[in-house]
Design a protein around this motif. Structure first.
Motif, short mmCIF file in Angstrom:
data_model
loop_
_atom_site.label_atom_id
_atom_site.label_comp_id
_atom_site.label_asym_id
_atom_site.label_seq_id
_atom_site.Cartn_x
_atom_site.Cartn_y
_atom_site.Cartn_z
N ALA A 262 -18.47 -14.66 21.91
CA ALA A 262 -19.12 -14.38 20.90
C ALA A 262 -20.66 -13.82 21.06
O ALA A 262 -21.08 -14.06 22.14
CB ALA A 262 -19.21 -15.65 19.92
N VAL B 193 -9.89 -17.08 18.59
CA VAL B 193 -10.59 -18.35 17.96
C VAL B 193 -11.71 -18.06 17.07
O VAL B 193 -12.56 -17.28 17.60
CB VAL B 193 -10.87 -19.43 19.12
N ILE C 25 -8.25 -9.56 12.36
CA ILE C 25 -7.59 -9.23 13.64
C ILE C 25 -6.08 -8.88 13.37
O ILE C 25 -5.86 -7.76 13.86
CB ILE C 25 -7.34 -10.68 14.30
N LEU D 220 -7.76 -21.04 13.70
CA LEU D 220 -8.99 -20.46 12.63
C LEU D 220 -9.79 -21.88 12.37
O LEU D 220 -9.90 -22.91 12.69
CB LEU D 220 -8.44 -19.71 11.52
N GLU E 207 -15.81 -24.64 4.57
CA GLU E 207 -16.30 -24.91 5.99
C GLU E 207 -17.71 -24.73 6.44
O GLU E 207 -18.22 -23.51 6.36
CB GLU E 207 -15.35 -24.39 6.95
P1 NAD Z 1 -16.21 -15.65 14.01
O1 NAD Z 1 -14.96 -15.35 13.20
O2 NAD Z 1 -17.31 -14.87 13.20
O3 NAD Z 1 -16.18 -14.89 15.51
C1 NAD Z 1 -15.31 -15.19 16.53
C2 NAD Z 1 -14.89 -13.95 17.50
O4 NAD Z 1 -14.49 -12.91 16.91
C3 NAD Z 1 -16.51 -13.79 18.03
O5 NAD Z 1 -16.31 -13.24 19.24
C4 NAD Z 1 -16.80 -12.12 17.22
O6 NAD Z 1 -17.46 -11.31 17.95
C5 NAD Z 1 -15.34 -11.87 17.09
N1 NAD Z 1 -15.04 -10.80 15.88
C6 NAD Z 1 -15.88 -10.79 14.72
N2 NAD Z 1 -15.41 -9.70 13.90
C7 NAD Z 1 -14.25 -9.13 14.75
C8 NAD Z 1 -13.32 -8.29 14.31
N3 NAD Z 1 -13.32 -7.59 12.96
N4 NAD Z 1 -12.59 -8.09 15.17
C9 NAD Z 1 -12.51 -8.71 16.62
N5 NAD Z 1 -13.41 -9.71 16.61
C10 NAD Z 1 -14.35 -10.13 15.78
O7 NAD Z 1 -16.37 -17.25 14.18
P2 NAD Z 1 -17.51 -18.02 14.79
O8 NAD Z 1 -18.69 -17.87 13.69
O9 NAD Z 1 -18.15 -17.54 16.06
O10 NAD Z 1 -16.84 -19.39 14.93
C11 NAD Z 1 -16.83 -20.38 14.22
C12 NAD Z 1 -15.27 -20.54 13.56
O11 NAD Z 1 -14.41 -20.48 14.39
C13 NAD Z 1 -15.17 -21.43 12.48
O12 NAD Z 1 -14.64 -21.05 11.58
C14 NAD Z 1 -14.51 -22.52 13.51
O13 NAD Z 1 -13.72 -23.31 12.47
C15 NAD Z 1 -13.45 -21.68 14.16
N6 NAD Z 1 -12.85 -22.35 15.31
C16 NAD Z 1 -11.50 -22.60 15.30
C17 NAD Z 1 -11.01 -23.18 16.48
C18 NAD Z 1 -9.48 -23.69 16.51
O14 NAD Z 1 -9.13 -23.96 17.35
N7 NAD Z 1 -8.87 -23.53 15.23
C19 NAD Z 1 -11.84 -23.70 17.48
C20 NAD Z 1 -13.15 -23.18 17.33
C21 NAD Z 1 -13.68 -22.69 16.34
#
Ligand code: NAD
Length: 466
Positions: free
Chosen positions: A153, A201, A210, A225, A355
């Motif tokens: 991230a 994740v 994605i 997610l 969330e």
């Molecule tokens: P996010 O979805 O904003 O980002 C996650 C990752 O995706 C980052 O590296 C980001 O740069 C990348 N990303 C963003 N847009 C993208 C795109 N269009 N294509 C490809 N990659 C892209 O999430 P966040 O805010 O970093 O993390 C928090 C979220 O993660 C919460 O919703 C949480 O519940 C979830 N989470 C889920 C789990 C699980 O195991 N289910 C574990 C941890 C966190």
């Protein structure tokens, strides 16, 4: 120190002058794949075990980076770093049998199955517990024989770099693990034709992107997610233990965990007393500097996230819930919020459905077991659920009907690495943990060997019977 916004691979720095960093990293992963796949399994295992040793040796440094990047308390980040080592150790020990298959004899054929790695894979991780979550994906991918391009991230780039350094020192060959920091690189990774699968994740809406971005190259996706997970407390439960677990599962790690129990569904016969004791404990939680060993809640990860969390303090008041604890920021410097409890809430309110991903708990009353199920399932998410009851048959009935990928009864979330991890509904698609991880990072292959000279239908053979 090189810029964290450049791609880098193990032992071999990837040139980023000519191409997008993600393309350079994908090419490096692709070039390294065949040799890594073909390395004898015990050698692969030994390298991954050395990575685990390296993580343990630098656990403090990793924890410090995590605190620096995310604002989370050292108390929790030091354990998260060690969990990263456990992930590597666990999957390293599975390497030797990962490709094992079955033999399924038929009258004409000796059918054999085996598993082979899918190829270079992309790993995209979020900012909460970034190191631990990265290892949770990268360790099984490497153990399976895949090469990896990791996109951490934007908000938490540092610990991924430490992992690359540790892997290099452990002897991971050049190009096997490549990390690319930066903005927009995740999309390019999903679109790369060299990358065969994406382990993601993050948020549910990013999960949809994605899937869309990988459609043209027919990507295999594993999506972990978001969640808005219920903890159901019935009046026959051990309330002392339930209280400890409810507090731990929403206020540890700043409440920034996908499996946090952010919706408390508590039976109305005990609700008042349970909430009174909750308020007492929540008001005692120590918010402070992440590196202070006494700190239980650090800072929110970014200004954007801080603003999101505190906006819910207003939303709760607008929706008519009671702010029973917290509901305020702390000081004028840094993104600190008080741990918060909303009571008198209704399951249809935004504070119950969305969330928040912070130290914020919404308490909703319930009367019966049927209420509990209806309220718990009335949500787009389905990651985890927690049930507190001493009635075994009730526990069986309720867990059978709960819409969640993972359920704990009379317990907080305790991960056991061989068990399946993942959600249903908007919380994800796919599982990892144990052999489920290898199912994602590997392809099944079937080979049929003729046992003798069975009859082959002879098309076009004149005069011959078919
Ligand atoms: P996010 O979805 O904003 O980002 C996650 C990752 O995706 C980052 O590296 C980001 O740069 C990348 N990303 C963003 N847009 C993208 C795109 N269009 N294509 C490809 N990659 C892209 O999430 P966040 O805010 O970093 O993390 C928090 C979220 O993660 C919460 O919703 C949480 O519940 C979830 N989470 C889920 C789990 C699980 O195991 N289910 C574990 C941890 C966190």
């Amino acid at each position: 120190m090189p810029s964290p916004w450049l791609a880098y691979g193990c032992a071999q720095r990837v040139s980023t002058t000519m191409r997008r960093p993600i393309d350079a990293a994908a090419s490096a992963a692709s070039a390294a794949f065949a040799d890594w796949r073909d390395l004898p399994a015990p050698e692969r295992r030994d390298i991954l075990l050395k990575v685990a040793d390296g993580i343990e040796a630098r656990a403090d440094e990793i924890a410090f980076c995590e605190c620096w990047d995310t604002g989370q308390a050292y108390k929790f980040m030091s354990r998260a770093a060690l969990r990263g080592a456990e992930n590597f150790r666990y999957f390293a020990e599975q390497v030797v049998q990962a490709s094992d298959g079955q033999h399924l004899k038929s009258p004409t054929l000796m059918n054999v199955t085996t598993r082979v790695p899918v190829g270079p894979v992309g790993v995209i991780t979020p900012w909460n517990t970034p190191f631990m979550l990265s290892t949770w994906k990268i360790a099984p991918a490497l153990a399976a024989g895949c090469t990896v391009v990791h996109k951490p991230a934007e908000a938490s780039p540092f610990s991924a770099r430490l992992l690359v350094e540790i892997a290099e020192q452990a002897g991971l060959p050049p190009g096997v693990l490549n990390t690319v920091n930066g903005f927009g690189e995740g999309k390019a990774l999903c679109e790369s034709p060299l990358i065969k699968a994406i382990a993601f994740v993050g948020e549910s809406r990013t999960g949809s992107l994605i899937t869309r971005q990988g459609a043209d190259t027919l990507k295999r996706n594993h999506l972990e997610l978001g969640g808005k997970n219920p903890v159901i407390v019935f009046d026959d439960a051990n309330l002392e233990r339930a209280l400890d677990a409810v507090i731990f599962m929403i206020y540890s790690i700043d409440g920034e965990r996908c499996t946090s129990s952010s919706r408390l569904l508590v039976q109305d016969t005990i609700r008042e007393e349970f909430e009174r004791r909750l308020v007492e404990r929540v008001d005692n939680i120590k918010v402070g500097h992440p590196l202070d060993p006494a700190t239980e809640i650090g800072l929110m990860v970014s200004e954007e996230h801080y603003n999101k969390v505190r906006r819910y303090f207003e939303i709760a008041r607008e929706e008519g819930a009671t702010v029973a604890a917290g509901g305020m920021t702390v000081g004028n410097e840094g993104y600190f919020v008080r741990p918060t409890l909303f009571t008198d809430a209704d399951n249809r309110m935004r504070i119950a459905q969305e969330e928040i991903f912070g130290p914020v708990l919404t308490s909703i009353p319930l009367a019966t077991e049927e209420d509990a199920l209806q309220l718990a399932n009335d949500i787009p998410y389905g990651l985890t659920a927690y049930v507190w009851t001493n009635d075994l048959t009730r526990a069986l009935r309720v867990t059978d009907k709960l819409e969640a990928g993972m359920i704990w009864v009379n317990s907080e979330n305790i991960r056991h690495l061989p068990t399946p991890f993942g959600g249903v509904k908007a919380s994800g698609i796919g599982r990892d943990g144990g052999d489920w991880s290898f199912e994602f990072y590997m392809e099944q292959k079937h080979i049929g060997f003729a046992i003798g000279e069975h009859r082959i239908t002879r098309l076009g053979a004149r005069g011959a019977s078919t």
